[in-house]
Design a protein around this motif. Structure first.
Motif, PDB file in Angstrom:
ATOM      1  N   ARG A   5      29.893 -38.948  17.827  1.00 14.51           N
ATOM      2  CA  ARG A   5      29.653 -38.283  19.109  1.00 14.51           C
ATOM      3  C   ARG A   5      28.219 -38.577  19.534  1.00 14.51           C
ATOM      4  O   ARG A   5      27.269 -38.194  18.840  1.00 14.51           O
ATOM      5  N   ALA A   6      28.070 -39.259  20.650  1.00 11.94           N
ATOM      6  CA  ALA A   6      26.738 -39.684  21.101  1.00 11.94           C
ATOM      7  C   ALA A   6      26.369 -39.010  22.419  1.00 11.94           C
ATOM      8  O   ALA A   6      27.228 -38.633  23.214  1.00 11.94           O
ATOM      9  N   VAL A   7      25.049 -38.853  22.622  1.00 14.04           N
ATOM     10  CA  VAL A   7      24.513 -38.407  23.913  1.00 14.04           C
ATOM     11  C   VAL A   7      23.402 -39.371  24.293  1.00 14.04           C
ATOM     12  O   VAL A   7      22.786 -40.009  23.422  1.00 14.04           O
ATOM     13  N   LEU A   8      23.147 -39.473  25.598  1.00 14.64           N
ATOM     14  CA  LEU A   8      22.047 -40.341  26.032  1.00 14.64           C
ATOM     15  C   LEU A   8      20.932 -39.492  26.619  1.00 14.64           C
ATOM     16  O   LEU A   8      21.189 -38.444  27.232  1.00 14.64           O
ATOM     17  N   TYR A   9      19.713 -39.928  26.389  1.00 14.59           N
ATOM     18  CA  TYR A   9      18.549 -39.274  27.006  1.00 14.59           C
ATOM     19  C   TYR A   9      17.778 -40.340  27.775  1.00 14.59           C
ATOM     20  O   TYR A   9      17.409 -41.383  27.233  1.00 14.59           O
ATOM     21  N   ALA A  10      17.559 -40.079  29.077  1.00 20.79           N
ATOM     22  CA  ALA A  10      16.803 -40.994  29.927  1.00 20.79           C
ATOM     23  C   ALA A  10      15.793 -40.186  30.733  1.00 20.79           C
ATOM     24  O   ALA A  10      16.053 -39.040  31.112  1.00 20.79           O
ATOM     25  N   ILE A  42      29.392 -38.281  25.006  1.00 18.60           N
ATOM     26  CA  ILE A  42      29.915 -36.997  25.488  1.00 18.60           C
ATOM     27  C   ILE A  42      29.008 -36.294  26.501  1.00 18.60           C
ATOM     28  O   ILE A  42      29.453 -35.374  27.193  1.00 18.60           O
ATOM     29  N   LYS A  43      27.735 -36.710  26.582  1.00 18.52           N
ATOM     30  CA  LYS A  43      26.849 -35.981  27.503  1.00 18.52           C
ATOM     31  C   LYS A  43      25.656 -36.844  27.887  1.00 18.52           C
ATOM     32  O   LYS A  43      25.168 -37.641  27.086  1.00 18.52           O
ATOM     33  N   HIS A  44      25.184 -36.650  29.147  1.00 27.91           N
ATOM     34  CA  HIS A  44      23.989 -37.333  29.649  1.00 27.91           C
ATOM     35  C   HIS A  44      22.895 -36.293  29.895  1.00 27.91           C
ATOM     36  O   HIS A  44      23.143 -35.273  30.542  1.00 27.91           O
ATOM     37  N   TYR A  45      21.691 -36.543  29.387  1.00 31.39           N
ATOM     38  CA  TYR A  45      20.525 -35.697  29.687  1.00 31.39           C
ATOM     39  C   TYR A  45      19.541 -36.555  30.487  1.00 31.39           C
ATOM     40  O   TYR A  45      18.865 -37.427  29.927  1.00 31.39           O
ATOM     41  N   LEU A  46      19.466 -36.301  31.790  1.00 34.75           N
ATOM     42  CA  LEU A  46      18.644 -37.128  32.682  1.00 34.75           C
ATOM     43  C   LEU A  46      17.455 -36.314  33.179  1.00 34.75           C
ATOM     44  O   LEU A  46      17.623 -35.272  33.822  1.00 34.75           O
ATOM     45  N   GLU A  47      16.266 -36.795  32.870  1.00 30.03           N
ATOM     46  CA  GLU A  47      15.022 -36.080  33.198  1.00 30.03           C
ATOM     47  C   GLU A  47      14.350 -36.731  34.394  1.00 30.03           C
ATOM     48  O   GLU A  47      13.957 -37.892  34.338  1.00 30.03           O
ATOM     49  N   HIS A  48      14.207 -35.980  35.481  1.00 31.18           N
ATOM     50  CA  HIS A  48      13.557 -36.489  36.690  1.00 31.18           C
ATOM     51  C   HIS A  48      12.138 -35.943  36.794  1.00 31.18           C
ATOM     52  O   HIS A  48      11.925 -34.732  36.681  1.00 31.18           O
ATOM     53  N   GLY A  49      11.189 -36.830  37.057  1.00 33.76           N
ATOM     54  CA  GLY A  49       9.821 -36.395  37.359  1.00 33.76           C
ATOM     55  C   GLY A  49       9.161 -35.596  36.267  1.00 33.76           C
ATOM     56  O   GLY A  49       8.494 -34.586  36.525  1.00 33.76           O
ATOM     57  N   ILE A  62      14.763 -29.952  26.357  1.00 28.83           N
ATOM     58  CA  ILE A  62      14.937 -28.673  25.667  1.00 28.83           C
ATOM     59  C   ILE A  62      16.426 -28.336  25.544  1.00 28.83           C
ATOM     60  O   ILE A  62      16.886 -27.853  24.503  1.00 28.83           O
ATOM     61  N   ASP A  63      17.206 -28.617  26.619  1.00 27.65           N
ATOM     62  CA  ASP A  63      18.663 -28.406  26.555  1.00 27.65           C
ATOM     63  C   ASP A  63      19.291 -29.266  25.461  1.00 27.65           C
ATOM     64  O   ASP A  63      20.193 -28.815  24.735  1.00 27.65           O
ATOM     65  N   MET A  64      18.823 -30.511  25.351  1.00 21.52           N
ATOM     66  CA  MET A  64      19.355 -31.422  24.345  1.00 21.52           C
ATOM     67  C   MET A  64      19.048 -30.899  22.935  1.00 21.52           C
ATOM     68  O   MET A  64      19.905 -30.955  22.036  1.00 21.52           O
ATOM     69  N   MET A  65      17.836 -30.381  22.736  1.00 22.58           N
ATOM     70  CA  MET A  65      17.474 -29.822  21.430  1.00 22.58           C
ATOM     71  C   MET A  65      18.338 -28.606  21.100  1.00 22.58           C
ATOM     72  O   MET A  65      18.757 -28.407  19.950  1.00 22.58           O
ATOM     73  N   LYS A  66      18.608 -27.797  22.128  1.00 24.76           N
ATOM     74  CA  LYS A  66      19.472 -26.626  21.927  1.00 24.76           C
ATOM     75  C   LYS A  66      20.861 -27.049  21.469  1.00 24.76           C
ATOM     76  O   LYS A  66      21.430 -26.450  20.545  1.00 24.76           O
ATOM     77  N   ASP A  67      21.393 -28.095  22.112  1.00 25.94           N
ATOM     78  CA  ASP A  67      22.716 -28.604  21.718  1.00 25.94           C
ATOM     79  C   ASP A  67      22.690 -29.263  20.347  1.00 25.94           C
ATOM     80  O   ASP A  67      23.740 -29.431  19.711  1.00 25.94           O
ATOM     81  N   ALA A  68      21.487 -29.634  19.895  1.00 28.68           N
ATOM     82  CA  ALA A  68      21.340 -30.225  18.553  1.00 28.68           C
ATOM     83  C   ALA A  68      21.147 -29.158  17.479  1.00 28.68           C
ATOM     84  O   ALA A  68      20.971 -29.477  16.298  1.00 28.68           O
ATOM     85  N   GLY A  69      21.144 -27.874  17.898  1.00 30.77           N
ATOM     86  CA  GLY A  69      20.984 -26.783  16.933  1.00 30.77           C
ATOM     87  C   GLY A  69      19.547 -26.406  16.674  1.00 30.77           C
ATOM     88  O   GLY A  69      19.233 -25.799  15.649  1.00 30.77           O
ATOM     89  N   LEU A  70      18.653 -26.756  17.635  1.00 27.11           N
ATOM     90  CA  LEU A  70      17.232 -26.416  17.497  1.00 27.11           C
ATOM     91  C   LEU A  70      16.803 -25.517  18.645  1.00 27.11           C
ATOM     92  O   LEU A  70      17.379 -25.552  19.732  1.00 27.11           O
ATOM     93  N   LYS A  71      15.786 -24.728  18.426  1.00 22.07           N
ATOM     94  CA  LYS A  71      15.218 -23.902  19.487  1.00 22.07           C
ATOM     95  C   LYS A  71      13.708 -24.130  19.547  1.00 22.07           C
ATOM     96  O   LYS A  71      13.076 -24.431  18.530  1.00 22.07           O
TER      97      LYS A  71
END
Length: 576
Positions: A5-10, A42-49, A62-71
């Motif tokens: 299960r992969a996610v992308l961060y851009a 399964i999910k895209h995390y796109l950071e603008h500006g 931060i949302d991606m870290m939350k989904d990874a089980g981190l706070k």
């Protein structure tokens, strides 16, 4: 075979349209990579500006870290930015185009990658074919993040130089346009700062009124007319004063008034006068130089010590309740106000600035506060004192027992760092100073040097003088508490020293007294020795509180009030 299960961060650092294409390219590259590898995206995390130098200001990250089980750690230490939240990750791998998109802060990046690894989440960087599953991932990625951080630092320097160069050439392009002006595009599509006709009238009005009225009064008049600031907020004395002092209104704004010490800093600090640049005739003036200078002279005359006797003004050092009175309704401080006949009252700052509509708290007379102080019967937390003192003495004994062992460990680590410094120095001798690796080696040498200095400072704290100085401080407090417990409980000088705050409601007043305890000494021990031995966790009772109804307070005469005030000022002066 189960697909990963992969996610992308851009991420892109600005909201400009031309960077939108960069974000799309990052997405396409990662999507193709996942397709080639057979990953389930399964999910895209796109950071603008969002800048890459600070993870805490990136909501999608931060949302991606939350989904990874981190706070997120609210007040991050030097080495901890996220921690285990107790939940399981919803994905197995994070795909990023390159290291700089993940972070431009080496310390943050490596710390977070370690936390992700502990949760079983892999991070893969396409451009360098590097993953946190590699044997040497920490060294390799550390190098890439260091390069990204250095690149960001160099870019920051270039931007600062460019801004200064443009300012010295007379170009004015503020991020936030000051009140009274607006940004437009001319017929050639070039940005310009011009007067905002409606706001310019308000600026003139403020300068005209300032000759006779203070900032509080002007702010109140503007708020009553529903005239808001450029950001849509109420006016206040501070906002009026800042406007009065801004030289843009004579056409010559001052720029580069703040800066970041380091590229990864979140806060800005004021620059020195030499670092600032005044851009002459950058915009059309709203106020004449004569009127501007007149307002500055009036402002300075109102803040000099010779004018503190004016009605409504005071010198805070002579106010025994300064900073201790708080409004129950809105949480603002009560401030002293000297009215007719020099009668002393206190008013809620919110009501004073913005009127009854914003806070309906009643004012309160000085003599009523003094009566509550007189009637209070404060006590001492003797049980807490004893427990705290026992905890301190136990920690001192532990410290002395481990002192020799800790010293030996620090000396061994210092020797190890010195050896690393020598090796790095020998490597640098064979490198060309213009090479990138020379610069990186030099930065590593600086880090080693700073670490060695920290250890040497820790070692100095282990010397007998430091611990003996602390023991002496504890003994002085022990004696002071013993003497204080013998004093009459209604002694007003002691009460003033113990008074932490007074909460003022319309029907009642609550006096909060700090208990005599070793909280300060415990904090001192933890701050000084907490990294070397286990910190002391015991804390005393926070406060002792007494309540009084306002409606049943007895009144005293004006002569008695003046005599009481003089006695308290004299007593406080003797105690300082």
């Amino acid at each position: 075979m189960i697909k990963k299960r992969a996610v992308l961060y851009a991420r892109v650092s600005t909201d400009k349209g031309e960077q939108e294409q960069s974000l799309e390219i990052q997405e396409e590259i990662i999507e193709q990579f996942c397709s080639d590898k057979g990953f389930k995206l399964i999910k895209h995390y796109l950071e603008h500006g969002r800048s890459g130098t600070n993870m805490k200001k990136r909501p999608k990250f931060i949302d991606m870290m939350k989904d990874a089980g981190l706070k997120r750690v609210p007040s991050a230490t030097k080495d901890t930015f996220f921690e285990d939240s107790g939940s399981s990750p919803i994905f197995d791998i994070i795909i990023v185009k390159e290291a700089s998109r993940f972070s431009r802060n080496q310390t943050e990046a490596l710390a977070v990658l370690k936390e992700l690894k502990s949760k079983g989440v892999e991070v893969y960087f396409i451009s360098t074919n590097t993953s946190t599953t590699d044997n040497n991932w920490e060294f390799d990625l550390g190098l890439y993040f260091n390069l990204s951080q250095t690149e960001s630092k160099n870019l920051s320097v270039r931007v600062k130089m460019s801004k200064r160069h443009n300012a010295e050439k007379g170009q004015y392009a503020p991020a936030i346009v000051p009140y009274g002006y607006k940004r437009i595009y001319d017929e050639n599509g070039i940005k310009k700062i011009v007067k905002d006709v409606n706001e310019a009238k308000i600026v003139k009005y403020i300068f005209e009124q300032y000759i006779e009225l203070g900032g509080h009064t002007i702010a109140k008049l503007l708020n009553e007319q529903n005239i808001m600031t450029k950001s849509g907020k109420f006016w206040s004395n501070d906002k009026v004063t800042r406007l009065i002092q801004n030289p843009i209104y004579i056409g010559s704004p001052v720029v580069m008034k703040t800066k970041k010490i380091n590229v990864t800093d979140t806060n800005r600090v004021p620059t020195t006068l030499n670092e600032r640049v005044t851009i002459k005739d950058a915009v059309e003036p709203i106020i004449s130089i004569e009127d501007f200078n007149k307002a500055q002279n009036i402002r300075e005359s109102r803040t000099t010590t010779t004018n503190y006797k004016k009605r409504g003004q005071h010198k805070s050092k002579t106010d025994i309740f300064n900073g201790k009175l708080y409004c129950v309704n809105c949480g603002a401080r009560y401030v002293r106000h000297i009215g007719e006949g020099k009668k002393i009252n206190y008013m809620c700052q919110t009501r004073r600035k913005h009127g009854k509509e914003k806070c309906q708290s009643k004012g309160i007379a000085f003599n009523l506060i003094m009566q509550g102080l007189e009637d209070s019967k404060i006590r001492f937390n003797s049980i807490g004192n004893h427990v705290q003192l026992s905890a301190i003495n136990e920690s001192i004994n532990k410290f002395n027992h481990k002192n020799t062992e800790i010293k030996e460990q620090i000396i061994a680590e210092i020797d190890k760092i010195k050896d690393e410094e020598r090796k790095t120095y020998f490597i640098m001798r064979d490198l060309d100073k213009s090479e990138r690796f020379y610069e990186l080696a030099n930065e590593e040498l600086e880090k080693l040097n700073m670490r060695r200095i920290d250890l040497e400072e820790q070692f100095s704290l282990l010397e007998d003088k430091s611990i003996q100085k602390f023991i002496a401080k504890v003994k002085r407090k022990e004696k002071a508490i013993y003497e204080a417990q013998k004093i009459e409980l209604n002694d007003q000088d002691l009460k003033l020293l113990q008074l932490d705050k007074v909460m003022i409601g319309n029907d009642w007043v609550k006096y909060c007294y700090a208990v005599q305890a070793y909280d300060e000494e415990i904090e001192d021990f933890n701050r000084t020795f907490g990294d070397l031995v286990e910190p002391i966790s015991f804390q005393s009772e926070a406060q002792y509180e007494e309540w009084f109804q306002r409606d049943f307070r007895k009144l005293i005469t004006r002569a008695e009030e003046r005599e009481m005030m003089q006695e308290q000022y004299t007593a406080m002066g003797d105690l300082e």
